[in-house]
Design a protein around this motif. Structure first.
Motif, PDB file in Angstrom:
ATOM      1  N   LEU A   1       0.830  -1.210   0.000  1.00 63.79           N
ATOM      2  CA  LEU A   1       0.000   0.000   0.000  1.00 63.79           C
ATOM      3  C   LEU A   1       0.863   1.258   0.000  1.00 63.79           C
ATOM      4  O   LEU A   1       0.595   2.215  -0.738  1.00 63.79           O
ATOM      5  CB  LEU A   1      -0.918  -0.005   1.232  1.00 63.79           C
ATOM      6  N   TRP A   2       1.864   1.262   0.832  1.00 64.56           N
ATOM      7  CA  TRP A   2       2.715   2.444   0.978  1.00 64.56           C
ATOM      8  C   TRP A   2       3.509   2.736  -0.296  1.00 64.56           C
ATOM      9  O   TRP A   2       3.585   3.877  -0.757  1.00 64.56           O
ATOM     10  CB  TRP A   2       3.651   2.234   2.169  1.00 64.56           C
ATOM     11  N   LEU A   3       4.088   1.692  -0.867  1.00 69.30           N
ATOM     12  CA  LEU A   3       4.955   1.884  -2.025  1.00 69.30           C
ATOM     13  C   LEU A   3       4.229   1.727  -3.358  1.00 69.30           C
ATOM     14  O   LEU A   3       4.703   2.246  -4.372  1.00 69.30           O
ATOM     15  CB  LEU A   3       6.113   0.876  -1.967  1.00 69.30           C
ATOM     16  N   GLY A   4       3.105   1.012  -3.347  1.00 69.03           N
ATOM     17  CA  GLY A   4       2.471   0.676  -4.612  1.00 69.03           C
ATOM     18  C   GLY A   4       1.321   1.561  -5.037  1.00 69.03           C
ATOM     19  O   GLY A   4       1.119   1.780  -6.232  1.00 69.03           O
ATOM     20  N   VAL A   5       0.554   2.089  -4.069  1.00 63.48           N
ATOM     21  CA  VAL A   5      -0.642   2.856  -4.428  1.00 63.48           C
ATOM     22  C   VAL A   5      -0.281   4.119  -5.192  1.00 63.48           C
ATOM     23  O   VAL A   5      -0.857   4.432  -6.241  1.00 63.48           O
ATOM     24  CB  VAL A   5      -1.470   3.186  -3.166  1.00 63.48           C
TER      25      VAL A   5
END
Length: 266
Positions: free
Chosen positions: A160-164
Motif C-alpha cells: 500500500l505504501w509503495l504501490g498505491v
C-alpha cells in the motif's frame, strides 16, 4: 488523507480480517465484495468501494486454489486497486484490470513467508505428545494472532505504501489507447469470472434458466432484483411440486406394502 495514513488504516483493517479468518475459519470477510466496501468506508468513499468490490467479486468467484496452483489473492487484489482509485483517482477500469496481477504478486510474497509458519508446527506435535495443554493453547493463540497474520500484514503495508502512489503515477502516464484497452480487458475479466462459475455449477436440468435470465435482462430490460424475485418464485414452485410428488408417491407405496404383508399370511 495521505498515502501513509491510508496505508496504516488499511493495514490495521487487513490485520483484523486475517485474525477473524483464523478464529472463525471460513468467514468470507476476505471476499472482494466485503473488502471493497470496507476499504471505501475507511477511505471515505463507500460507493466506489462497493462498485469495485462487486465487479471484482464477479471476477474472483470462479478462481480457487487447486492442488499446488497459487491463485490471485482476492483480498489484496481488491484492497490495493480500490485504495488506488480513491486516493489517486486512478481509472477504475485500469485498476480492475490490474487486480489479478497485483493479487498474484502479493500471494507469491505471502508464500515466501510460509516457512515461518511451518517452523512452529513441530511445537504443536511436541506439546501434544507431552500433554502440555496450557503451552498448546498459548501457541495456538500466538499462531492465530501473530505468526500467521503478521507477515501478511507487513507485506500489505509495504504494498500500500509503495504501490498505491506508483499505481496512480502509472495510470497518469498511460496513453488513451492503453486505458481503453484495459477498460475492455476489465469487462472481459468479469465475463470470464461468470463463465468459470457457470461451468462449475452448470447442469442440464437447470441450464435453461440461464437463457431465461439472459432474455429477461437483455431483451426485456428487467433489472437484477426483478429477475432474482422471479427466480425465487420459480425455485419455490419447483420445490413445492417435487415435494408434493414425493409425498404422493410415499402415500401410494404404503397400501401396496400392507397388501403384500396380508398376501404373505395366506
Amino acid at each position: 488523507m495521505s498515502v501513509i495514513q491510508a496505508a496504516i488504516i488499511l493495514t490495521i483493517m487487513n490485520y483484523v480480517i486475517s485474525v477473524l479468518d483464523n478464529f472463525m475459519a471460513w468467514d468470507a470477510t476476505w471476499r472482494p465484495l466485503f473488502v471493497g466496501w470496507l476499504t471505501g468506508l475507511c477511505l471515505g468513499d463507500q460507493k466506489t468501494g462497493l462498485i469495485m468490490g462487486a465487479q471484482l467479486e464477479a471476477i474472483y468467484m470462479g478462481i480457487s486454489a487447486i492442488g499446488g496452483v497459487i491463485p490471485s489473492d482476492p483480498e489484496s487484489g481488491t484492497l490495493i486497486p480500490v485504495a488506488a482509485v480513491i486516493l489517486t483517482h486512478t481509472d477504475m477500469s485500469a485498476a480492475i484490470a490490474l487486480a489479478i496481477p497485483v493479487g498474484t504478486l502479493i500471494n507469491y510474497a505471502n508464500t515466501l513467508c510460509s516457512p515461518i509458519q511451518l517452523a512452529f508446527l513441530g511445537l504443536y506435535d511436541k506439546y501434544a505428545a507431552e500433554n502440555n495443554q496450557k503451552a498448546y493453547v498459548r501457541l495456538h493463540y500466538l499462531y492465530c494472532l501473530l505468526i500467521t497474520p503478521l507477515p501478511r500484514t507487513l507485506i500489505i503495508f509495504l504494498a500500500l505504501w509503495l504501490g498505491v502512489g506508483n499505481l496512480g503515477g502509472i495510470n497518469n502516464a498511460m496513453p488513451l489507447w492503453l486505458i481503453n484497452g484495459l477498460d475492455a480487458a476489465s469487462g472481459m475479466l468479469v465475463a470470464i469470472g461468470f463463465g468459470i462459475l457457470t461451468s462449475m455449477i452448470w447442469s442440464k436440468k437447470l441450464g435453461i434458466f440461464f437463457f431465461v435470465g439472459f432474455v429477461l435482462a437483455e431483451m426485456l430490460g428487467l433489472k437484477t432484483i426483478g429477475i432474482a424475485i422471479i427466480a425465487l418464485a420459480i425455485a419455490i414452485s419447483i420445490f413445492l411440486i417435487e415435494n408434493g410428488i414425493k409425498q404422493a408417491a410415499g402415500s401410494h407405496a404404503e397400501p401396496v406394502k400392507e397388501e403384500a404383508k396380508e398376501d404373505s399370511l395366506f
